[in-house]
Scaffold this active site. Structure first.
Site, PDB file in Angstrom:
ATOM      1  N   LYS A 131      -2.394   7.283  -4.931  1.00 34.14           N
ATOM      2  CA  LYS A 131      -1.246   8.194  -4.802  1.00 34.14           C
ATOM      3  C   LYS A 131      -1.713   9.568  -5.233  1.00 34.14           C
ATOM      4  CE  LYS A 131       3.134   7.707  -3.733  1.00 34.14           C
ATOM      5  NZ  LYS A 131       3.822   6.631  -2.991  1.00 34.14           N
ATOM      6  N   ASP A 171       5.214  11.348   1.034  1.00 33.19           N
ATOM      7  CA  ASP A 171       6.119  10.781   0.032  1.00 33.19           C
ATOM      8  C   ASP A 171       7.172  11.886  -0.159  1.00 33.19           C
ATOM      9  OD1 ASP A 171       6.177   8.324  -1.976  1.00 33.19           O
ATOM     10  OD2 ASP A 171       6.743  10.046  -3.177  1.00 33.19           O
TER      11      ASP A 171
END
Ligand code: GLU
Length: 451
Positions: A131, A171
């Site tokens: 991430k 995201d």
């Protein structure tokens, strides 16, 4: 395994994690939930303990942090922080989104990357977990400012990623526009047109259904959970939080399945539309949010419905709740209100939207609770399918991708039942998802030796 043993195992492990990084509450929260679910299983399968798999899982393989300088429209120099947490590559290249939001820090990204490892494993596709992102706030920035920021961000990130190394995606704060700017800069620096990012536009290597995938997937997962109790979406009242990509397509799928969506929200407040958001109103929301980048309050003005300023939607009576905004957006009190009002299904479209106390309440009251790493895995699953299509240099039709997404969500549901069924009529999906995601990664780590 007795309860005392497993409780002290969890406590000892959490003390270890907290002593290493004391100021990472979101990361601790995500790890605690997983370790609680895994404790009995690990104590029954000591080979994972001997290989110290848990200690290895919570230690990112690599964290990259970098400066992102850029110039705003007034000619002023701005400095942001960029990150990529490369968490685990046991079952495939690091894979996971980029988040651009002022709250981004190492704790948030480590929690997201940790969740991503198990989520990606659940999809059954060959993707490790990672991430990244930045504390850059795309809100109120011009397209040119966003482009300059993305170009600066990618100038550094491009050294660390690649189609076989690490494949970022979107995201919160990173959608089609940002992926476009990031991809353009990667291609320019590397002189290489490759599947290095997912969520690309369909004209340049993206997959059909990728924008829809997280929202559709969450609804498919909820539908599977409901079918274990002979229930369906038809006629159900549904509260959705958020109004971005995940919320929009969750709403679309609920409408298609005959449910009535009565709420949406953003960081300023929520709208309550007792007549239900129909396809026409949803088209308005999509234009408002995706093109004009407006606020959900404008929906209330346009359709003359209630706007709950500064509030989340959980006080509204519903059968199904789909939190699709962000982490920790349902606390214990809100969880209690939901179940008191008759809500019997919660499927998390966002990552970790329920606090630990809220999750405990949902499990104790035995409602159908689908945790994010299972319920929202549809997004990254279709990212995995985008990687497949890029490798084949072929594109599947909408129906082909949607069918694959649907069957992946059904498989994840099955996996959760396999590991999480505690009595003949109750499945603890949190436990099921955590053990189901863990086993493949852990076995692969053991097979690959101490790396
Ligand atoms: N950000 C999404 C998630 O939380 C998608 C990641 C991806 O497609 O790689 O799973």
């Amino acid at each position: 395994m007795n309860a005392k043993n497993s409780q002290s195992f969890v406590d000892d492990f959490m003390n270890y994690v907290k002593s290493k990084d004391p100021r990472q509450p979101e990361f601790h929260q995500a790890v605690h939930e997983v370790v609680e679910s895994l404790a009995d299983y690990l104590l029954d399968n000591p080979r994972y303990l001997h290989a110290r798999i848990l200690e290895r899982l919570v230690e990112p393989e690599r964290i990259i942090q970098f400066r992102v300088p850029w110039i705003d429209d007034r000619g002023k120099i701005q400095i942001n922080r960029g990150f990529r947490v490369e968490m685990n590559s046991a079952i495939g290249p690091y894979k996971g989104g980029l988040r651009f939001h002022p709250t981004v820090n190492q704790s948030i990204l480590k929690f997201l990357a940790f969740e991503q490892v198990l989520k990606n494993s659940l999809t059954s596709l060959p993707m490790g977990g990672g991430k990244g992102g930045s504390d850059f706030d795309p809100k109120n920035k011009s397209d040119n400012e966003v482009m300059r920021f993305c170009q600066s961000f990618m100038t550094e990130l491009s050294r660390h990623i690649g189609a076989y190394t690490d494949v970022p995606a979107g995201d919160i704060g990173v959608g089609g526009r940002e992926i476009g700017f990031l991809f353009g800069q990667y291609k320019r620096i590397r002189n290489e047109f490759t599947g290095v990012l997912t969520g690309k536009g369909v004209e340049w290597g993206g997959s059909l259904i990728r924008p829809e995938a997280t929202g559709y997937g969450a609804v498919y997962f909820a539908k599977e959970m409901m079918s274990t109790r002979g229930e369906s979406f038809a006629g159900k009242i549904v509260c959705i939080s958020g109004s971005g990509n995940v919320a929009q397509y969750a709403c679309e799928k609920v409408i298609e399945l005959g449910g009535k969506v009565v709420t949406l929200s953003d960081s300023s407040g929520a709208i309550y539309d007792p007549d239900g958001i129909d396809t026409e109103k949803l088209a308005y929301v999509m234009e408002l949010k995706n093109i004009h980048r407006g606020r959900i309050r404008e929906y209330a003005d346009k359709y003359g419905v209630q706007y709950m300023k500064g509030q989340r939607p959980w006080s509204i009576k519903c059968d199904v709740a789909l939190p699709c905004a962000t982490e920790n957006e349902i606390n214990k009190e809100e969880a209690e209100i939901l179940t008191r009002n008759g809500c019997f299904v919660v499927a998390e479209g966002a990552n970790m939207p329920s606090t630990e106390e809220a999750v405990r309440h949902f499990i104790n009251t035995k409602i159908l609770f689908g945790p994010g790493k299972a319920a929202n895995a549809g997004g990254v699953a279709v990212s995995g399918l985008e990687m497949t299509q890029n490798s084949m240099r072929l594109a599947w039709s909408r129906k082909e991708v949607d069918d694959k997404l649907h069957s992946i969500m059904c498989n994840i549901h099955e996996m959760c039942v396999k590991y999480g069924k505690t009595t003949h009529d109750f499945t603890n999906y949190v436990k099921g998802a955590n053990i189901g995601g863990f086993v493949k990664v852990a076995n692969s780590m053991i097979a690959q030796g101490l790396v």
